[in-house]
Design a protein around this motif. Structure first.
Motif, PDB file in Angstrom:
ATOM      1  N   GLY A  33     -42.879  47.176 -50.122  1.00 45.53           N
ATOM      2  CA  GLY A  33     -43.089  47.932 -48.865  1.00 45.53           C
ATOM      3  C   GLY A  33     -42.698  47.024 -47.838  1.00 45.53           C
ATOM      4  O   GLY A  33     -42.695  47.230 -46.709  1.00 45.53           O
ATOM      5  N   ASN A  34     -42.300  45.759 -48.162  1.00 43.20           N
ATOM      6  CA  ASN A  34     -41.957  44.635 -46.860  1.00 43.20           C
ATOM      7  C   ASN A  34     -40.495  44.268 -47.235  1.00 43.20           C
ATOM      8  O   ASN A  34     -40.248  43.091 -46.740  1.00 43.20           O
ATOM      9  N   THR A  35     -39.635  44.945 -47.817  1.00 42.65           N
ATOM     10  CA  THR A  35     -38.342  44.556 -47.963  1.00 42.65           C
ATOM     11  C   THR A  35     -37.444  45.536 -47.359  1.00 42.65           C
ATOM     12  O   THR A  35     -37.816  46.669 -46.915  1.00 42.65           O
ATOM     13  N   LEU A  36     -36.113  45.090 -47.061  1.00 45.74           N
ATOM     14  CA  LEU A  36     -35.170  45.994 -46.412  1.00 45.74           C
ATOM     15  C   LEU A  36     -34.423  46.887 -47.086  1.00 45.74           C
ATOM     16  O   LEU A  36     -34.244  48.013 -46.698  1.00 45.74           O
ATOM     17  N   LEU A  37     -34.457  46.793 -48.291  1.00 51.23           N
ATOM     18  CA  LEU A  37     -34.012  47.995 -49.245  1.00 51.23           C
ATOM     19  C   LEU A  37     -34.724  49.029 -49.500  1.00 51.23           C
ATOM     20  O   LEU A  37     -35.694  48.355 -50.117  1.00 51.23           O
ATOM     21  N   PRO A  38     -34.358  50.112 -49.610  1.00 54.64           N
ATOM     22  CA  PRO A  38     -35.413  51.090 -49.958  1.00 54.64           C
ATOM     23  C   PRO A  38     -35.327  51.496 -51.534  1.00 54.64           C
ATOM     24  O   PRO A  38     -34.952  52.656 -51.711  1.00 54.64           O
ATOM     25  N   ILE A  39     -35.547  50.648 -52.346  1.00 49.32           N
ATOM     26  CA  ILE A  39     -35.442  50.709 -53.704  1.00 49.32           C
ATOM     27  C   ILE A  39     -37.009  50.592 -54.432  1.00 49.32           C
ATOM     28  O   ILE A  39     -37.672  49.855 -53.610  1.00 49.32           O
ATOM     29  N   ILE A  96     -29.896  40.165 -49.199  1.00 54.58           N
ATOM     30  CA  ILE A  96     -30.754  40.991 -48.473  1.00 54.58           C
ATOM     31  C   ILE A  96     -32.255  40.907 -49.027  1.00 54.58           C
ATOM     32  O   ILE A  96     -33.232  40.551 -48.055  1.00 54.58           O
ATOM     33  N   GLU A  97     -32.484  41.056 -50.193  1.00 55.45           N
ATOM     34  CA  GLU A  97     -34.027  40.891 -50.680  1.00 55.45           C
ATOM     35  C   GLU A  97     -34.603  39.546 -50.559  1.00 55.45           C
ATOM     36  O   GLU A  97     -35.881  39.405 -50.288  1.00 55.45           O
ATOM     37  N   MET A  98     -33.876  38.520 -50.811  1.00 57.27           N
ATOM     38  CA  MET A  98     -34.168  37.342 -50.747  1.00 57.27           C
ATOM     39  C   MET A  98     -34.753  36.878 -49.125  1.00 57.27           C
ATOM     40  O   MET A  98     -35.763  36.228 -48.899  1.00 57.27           O
ATOM     41  N   CYS A  99     -33.980  37.085 -48.222  1.00 59.19           N
ATOM     42  CA  CYS A  99     -34.027  37.187 -46.726  1.00 59.19           C
ATOM     43  C   CYS A  99     -35.232  37.971 -46.310  1.00 59.19           C
ATOM     44  O   CYS A  99     -36.138  37.235 -45.563  1.00 59.19           O
ATOM     45  N   SER A 100     -35.491  38.880 -46.770  1.00 56.92           N
ATOM     46  CA  SER A 100     -36.700  39.623 -46.422  1.00 56.92           C
ATOM     47  C   SER A 100     -37.934  39.136 -46.905  1.00 56.92           C
ATOM     48  O   SER A 100     -38.875  38.868 -46.315  1.00 56.92           O
ATOM     49  N   THR A 101     -37.853  38.461 -48.133  1.00 56.50           N
ATOM     50  CA  THR A 101     -39.047  37.800 -48.557  1.00 56.50           C
ATOM     51  C   THR A 101     -39.597  36.541 -47.898  1.00 56.50           C
ATOM     52  O   THR A 101     -40.390  36.236 -47.733  1.00 56.50           O
ATOM     53  N   ILE A 102     -38.377  35.913 -47.838  1.00 55.88           N
ATOM     54  CA  ILE A 102     -38.380  34.513 -46.634  1.00 55.88           C
ATOM     55  C   ILE A 102     -39.073  34.845 -45.208  1.00 55.88           C
ATOM     56  O   ILE A 102     -39.918  34.202 -44.837  1.00 55.88           O
TER      57      ILE A 102
END
Length: 146
Positions: free
Chosen positions: A116-122, A35-41
């Motif tokens: 602030g631009n990722t899907l996971l709220p961590i 999920i994190e890598m897809c958000s970054t891409i």
């Protein structure tokens, strides 16, 4: 024929729960990493698209730096990119399109933070890509004079 029962091999109750307890963190990390890598891409592609649209706006007739900023910010807003962490200094245009001569390359650079631009709220210190900045530069040649 006599009723034959297999010999018990020991108590196997709870083995599946223990195996699940070992495998669950690995599955969670793989899912979170994906999920994190897809958000970054997605963020990277959004920044590239915004820089490209900003460069297109800069090469139009009677273009100003404000036109470029508007084009970039519109794309970033539509794609949901949060650039507030950079304090408004996320776009640079060189040279200013309003004073550029014909056949002058105009470069638009767009930056966006991964925080602030990722899907996971961590927190950003916990993520694999936290605390970094995605940057894209696009150059296009001004084809006309005003």
């Amino acid at each position: 024929m006599a009723n034959v029962r297999p010999k018990p091999r020991g108590d196997r109750r709870g083995v599946a729960a223990v195996e699940f307890a070992f495998v669950l963190p690995i599955i969670f990390l793989l899912t979170a990493g994906t999920i994190e890598m897809c958000s970054t891409i997605f963020l990277r592609e959004s920044v590239i698209l915004a820089a490209h649209e900003g460069a297109r706006a800069a090469t139009k007739r009677q273009a100003t730096e404000q036109d470029v900023l508007t084009a970039v910010n519109d794309i970033l807003a539509v794609r949901g990119v949060n650039v507030a962490a950079l304090g408004g200094n996320h776009v640079s245009v060189s040279p200013n399109p309003s004073g550029a001569a014909i056949l002058t390359p105009i470069t638009v650079t767009v930056e966006a933070p991964t925080s602030g631009n990722t899907l996971l709220p961590i927190p950003s210190w916990f993520t694999w890509v936290g605390g970094r900045t995605v940057t894209s530069s696009v150059s296009m040649v001004r084809e006309y004079n005003d």
